[in-house]
Design a protein around this motif. Structure first.
Motif, mmCIF file in Angstrom:
data_model
loop_
_atom_site.group_PDB
_atom_site.id
_atom_site.type_symbol
_atom_site.label_atom_id
_atom_site.label_comp_id
_atom_site.label_asym_id
_atom_site.label_seq_id
_atom_site.Cartn_x
_atom_site.Cartn_y
_atom_site.Cartn_z
ATOM 1 N N GLY A 196 76.731 -33.380 -23.475
ATOM 2 C CA GLY A 196 77.380 -34.508 -22.816
ATOM 3 C C GLY A 196 78.159 -34.083 -21.583
ATOM 4 N N THR A 197 78.818 -32.948 -21.656
ATOM 5 C CA THR A 197 79.583 -32.450 -20.513
ATOM 6 C C THR A 197 78.665 -32.096 -19.354
ATOM 7 O OG1 THR A 197 81.356 -31.599 -21.936
ATOM 8 C CG2 THR A 197 81.168 -30.655 -19.731
ATOM 9 N N ILE A 198 77.543 -31.473 -19.665
ATOM 10 C CA ILE A 198 76.573 -31.135 -18.618
ATOM 11 C C ILE A 198 76.072 -32.407 -17.941
ATOM 12 C CG2 ILE A 198 74.273 -30.185 -18.187
ATOM 13 C CD1 ILE A 198 74.831 -28.174 -20.444
ATOM 14 N N LEU A 199 75.768 -33.420 -18.748
ATOM 15 C CA LEU A 199 75.300 -34.697 -18.200
ATOM 16 C C LEU A 199 76.393 -35.369 -17.380
ATOM 17 C CD1 LEU A 199 73.197 -36.998 -18.077
ATOM 18 C CD2 LEU A 199 74.215 -37.895 -20.182
ATOM 19 N N ALA A 200 77.609 -35.384 -17.904
ATOM 20 C CA ALA A 200 78.715 -36.066 -17.234
ATOM 21 C C ALA A 200 79.039 -35.447 -15.881
ATOM 22 C CB ALA A 200 79.948 -36.050 -18.127
ATOM 23 N N LEU A 201 79.034 -34.129 -15.813
ATOM 24 C CA LEU A 201 79.366 -33.454 -14.569
ATOM 25 C C LEU A 201 78.179 -33.406 -13.608
ATOM 26 C CD1 LEU A 201 81.540 -30.494 -15.929
ATOM 27 C CD2 LEU A 201 82.285 -32.710 -15.053
ATOM 28 N N GLY A 202 76.969 -33.358 -14.164
ATOM 29 C CA GLY A 202 75.781 -33.287 -13.321
ATOM 30 C C GLY A 202 75.298 -34.631 -12.822
ATOM 31 N N ASP A 203 75.513 -35.687 -13.602
ATOM 32 C CA ASP A 203 75.050 -37.023 -13.229
ATOM 33 C C ASP A 203 76.046 -38.066 -13.729
ATOM 34 O OD1 ASP A 203 73.610 -39.193 -12.392
ATOM 35 O OD2 ASP A 203 72.022 -39.016 -13.899
ATOM 36 N N PRO A 204 77.224 -38.140 -13.100
ATOM 37 C CA PRO A 204 78.283 -39.042 -13.585
ATOM 38 C C PRO A 204 77.914 -40.520 -13.550
ATOM 39 C CG PRO A 204 78.832 -38.156 -11.422
ATOM 40 C CD PRO A 204 77.655 -37.380 -11.914
ATOM 41 N N ASP A 205 76.902 -40.888 -12.788
ATOM 42 C CA ASP A 205 76.479 -42.289 -12.699
ATOM 43 C C ASP A 205 75.227 -42.574 -13.532
ATOM 44 O OD1 ASP A 205 78.542 -42.948 -10.858
ATOM 45 O OD2 ASP A 205 77.358 -42.047 -9.235
ATOM 46 N N THR A 206 74.953 -41.718 -14.494
ATOM 47 C CA THR A 206 73.758 -41.880 -15.313
ATOM 48 C C THR A 206 73.703 -43.245 -15.997
ATOM 49 O OG1 THR A 206 72.540 -41.016 -17.222
ATOM 50 C CG2 THR A 206 74.923 -40.759 -17.236
ATOM 51 N N ALA A 207 72.492 -43.771 -16.117
ATOM 52 C CA ALA A 207 72.300 -45.066 -16.793
ATOM 53 C C ALA A 207 72.569 -44.954 -18.293
ATOM 54 C CB ALA A 207 70.874 -45.555 -16.552
ATOM 55 N N LEU A 208 72.645 -43.736 -18.799
ATOM 56 C CA LEU A 208 72.912 -43.531 -20.222
ATOM 57 C C LEU A 208 74.383 -43.740 -20.574
ATOM 58 C CD1 LEU A 208 70.818 -40.338 -21.080
ATOM 59 C CD2 LEU A 208 70.357 -42.681 -21.802
ATOM 60 N N HIS A 209 75.240 -43.741 -19.574
ATOM 61 C CA HIS A 209 76.677 -43.802 -19.834
ATOM 62 C C HIS A 209 77.083 -44.926 -20.785
ATOM 63 C CE1 HIS A 209 81.002 -44.487 -18.187
ATOM 64 N NE2 HIS A 209 81.017 -43.864 -19.338
ATOM 65 N N PRO A 210 76.660 -46.178 -20.570
ATOM 66 C CA PRO A 210 77.087 -47.245 -21.490
ATOM 67 C C PRO A 210 76.610 -47.044 -22.927
ATOM 68 C CG PRO A 210 76.177 -48.158 -19.461
ATOM 69 C CD PRO A 210 75.834 -46.705 -19.475
ATOM 70 N N TYR A 211 75.538 -46.264 -23.084
ATOM 71 C CA TYR A 211 74.946 -46.073 -24.411
ATOM 72 C C TYR A 211 75.428 -44.799 -25.096
ATOM 73 C CZ TYR A 211 71.831 -49.899 -23.220
ATOM 74 O OH TYR A 211 71.331 -51.133 -22.874
ATOM 75 N N LEU A 212 76.277 -44.023 -24.422
ATOM 76 C CA LEU A 212 76.730 -42.761 -25.016
ATOM 77 C C LEU A 212 77.519 -42.948 -26.318
ATOM 78 C CD1 LEU A 212 77.592 -40.566 -21.902
ATOM 79 C CD2 LEU A 212 75.757 -40.228 -23.560
ATOM 80 N N PRO A 213 78.370 -43.975 -26.438
ATOM 81 C CA PRO A 213 79.022 -44.178 -27.737
ATOM 82 C C PRO A 213 78.009 -44.377 -28.863
ATOM 83 C CG PRO A 213 80.180 -45.407 -26.054
ATOM 84 C CD PRO A 213 78.903 -44.892 -25.414
ATOM 85 N N ALA A 214 76.942 -45.141 -28.584
ATOM 86 C CA ALA A 214 75.905 -45.358 -29.597
ATOM 87 C C ALA A 214 75.162 -44.055 -29.888
ATOM 88 C CB ALA A 214 74.921 -46.428 -29.131
ATOM 89 N N ILE A 215 74.878 -43.308 -28.834
ATOM 90 C CA ILE A 215 74.166 -42.035 -29.002
ATOM 91 C C ILE A 215 75.016 -41.053 -29.801
ATOM 92 C CG2 ILE A 215 73.222 -40.033 -27.785
ATOM 93 C CD1 ILE A 215 72.478 -41.953 -25.496
ATOM 94 N N SER A 216 76.319 -41.043 -29.540
ATOM 95 C CA SER A 216 77.197 -40.121 -30.274
ATOM 96 C C SER A 216 77.229 -40.472 -31.758
ATOM 97 C CB SER A 216 78.611 -40.151 -29.686
ATOM 98 O OG SER A 216 79.240 -41.398 -29.919
ATOM 99 N N ALA A 217 77.309 -41.782 -32.075
ATOM 100 C CA ALA A 217 77.306 -42.201 -33.480
ATOM 101 C C ALA A 217 75.976 -41.851 -34.140
ATOM 102 C CB ALA A 217 77.570 -43.703 -33.578
ATOM 103 N N LEU A 218 74.887 -42.072 -33.396
ATOM 104 C CA LEU A 218 73.562 -41.754 -33.930
ATOM 105 C C LEU A 218 73.425 -40.256 -34.193
ATOM 106 C CD1 LEU A 218 70.681 -42.627 -34.651
ATOM 107 C CD2 LEU A 218 70.079 -42.341 -32.230
ATOM 108 N N TRP A 219 73.962 -39.453 -33.297
ATOM 109 C CA TRP A 219 73.878 -37.995 -33.447
ATOM 110 C C TRP A 219 74.562 -37.527 -34.736
ATOM 111 C CZ3 TRP A 219 71.381 -33.828 -31.902
ATOM 112 C CH2 TRP A 219 71.959 -32.575 -32.087
ATOM 113 N N VAL A 220 75.791 -38.010 -34.951
ATOM 114 C CA VAL A 220 76.512 -37.611 -36.164
ATOM 115 C C VAL A 220 75.813 -38.170 -37.398
ATOM 116 C CG1 VAL A 220 78.737 -37.543 -37.323
ATOM 117 C CG2 VAL A 220 78.652 -37.629 -34.847
ATOM 118 N N GLY A 221 75.269 -39.394 -37.274
ATOM 119 C CA GLY A 221 74.524 -39.967 -38.387
ATOM 120 C C GLY A 221 73.308 -39.135 -38.749
ATOM 121 N N LEU A 222 72.599 -38.657 -37.731
ATOM 122 C CA LEU A 222 71.423 -37.818 -37.980
ATOM 123 C C LEU A 222 71.811 -36.509 -38.668
ATOM 124 C CD1 LEU A 222 69.386 -38.323 -34.675
ATOM 125 C CD2 LEU A 222 68.822 -39.184 -36.955
ATOM 126 N N ILE A 223 72.952 -35.962 -38.269
ATOM 127 C CA ILE A 223 73.436 -34.743 -38.928
ATOM 128 C C ILE A 223 73.664 -35.011 -40.411
ATOM 129 C CG2 ILE A 223 75.374 -33.132 -39.106
ATOM 130 C CD1 ILE A 223 75.726 -33.389 -36.075
#
Length: 201
Positions: free
Chosen positions: A62-89
């Motif tokens: 996430g840090t690499i993405l945030a610093l490399g592409d701060p305007d990424t279209a994924l930004h609004p979906y990162l909370p969902a992605i983070s929850a999904l990631w922990v859920g998958l674990i």
């Protein structure tokens, strides 16, 4: 409580305003690394650090993405992605029959109870509840992002999918402790699981 410490980077990331998301990612990464290093220094087994390792991987990416592409279209979906990631674990730990709560539980229980059915089953149930809450949280957060929901609602959902399983955890532990107490009163046996799996010290 070890669970609160393990998930603290995720909670920090959830409450920092979205406009500063690059710094929230970086701060969460720093905290997750610090928690992992502290756990290694205390010689905790890998099985008790599943969440910590998963946190470092996510926040590093996430840090690499945030610093490399701060305007990424994924930004609004990162909370969902983070929850999904922990859920998958959590789901994966169940799939391989090593629920992530089990490794933490073993830290406060003697080896003779680690294979007892009640001890194992308790951690399977608790991990499953965490996995379900993370998965539901991911779906709700994705819906919030797609519908343009306000930041306040997103934070509520993010915090809730941690708080709900924590509350269940405390309640379920109380139920298990009472059950064990009744078992001991009815017929004294060798040491059995006490229900103290939360990692509190």
């Amino acid at each position: 409580m070890l669970y609160a410490i393990a998930f603290s980077p995720w909670i920090l990331y959830a409450v920092i305003p979205a406009v500063w998301w690059q710094w929230s990612m970086l701060a969460a990464l720093a905290i997750s690394v610090a928690i992992f290093v502290s756990a290694v220094a205390r010689r905790r087994p890998v099985a008790a650090m599943i969440i910590e390792i998963g946190s470092m991987v996510f926040f590093a990416a996430g840090t690499i993405l945030a610093l490399g592409d701060p305007d990424t279209a994924l930004h609004p979906y990162l909370p969902a992605i983070s929850a999904l990631w922990v859920g998958l674990i959590a789901w994966f730990s169940l799939l391989v029959r090593n629920p992530f709560t089990l490794g933490i539980a073993k830290l406060n229980q003697p080896p003779e109870v680690w294979r007892q059915p009640l001890f194992v089953r308790t951690n399977v149930i608790i991990t499953a509840v965490w996995a379900i809450c993370f998965t539901v949280g991911a779906v709700l957060l994705a819906a919030c992002a797609a519908g343009g929901a306000g930041r306040g609602l997103v934070i509520v959902v993010q915090v809730a999918h941690f708080i709900v399983p924590m509350v269940f955890t405390f309640h379920y532990v109380a139920v298990i402790r009472k059950r064990v107490a009744r078992m001991r009163a009815a017929a004294p046996t060798p040491p059995v699981y006490s229900g103290q799996y939360t990692g509190s010290r």
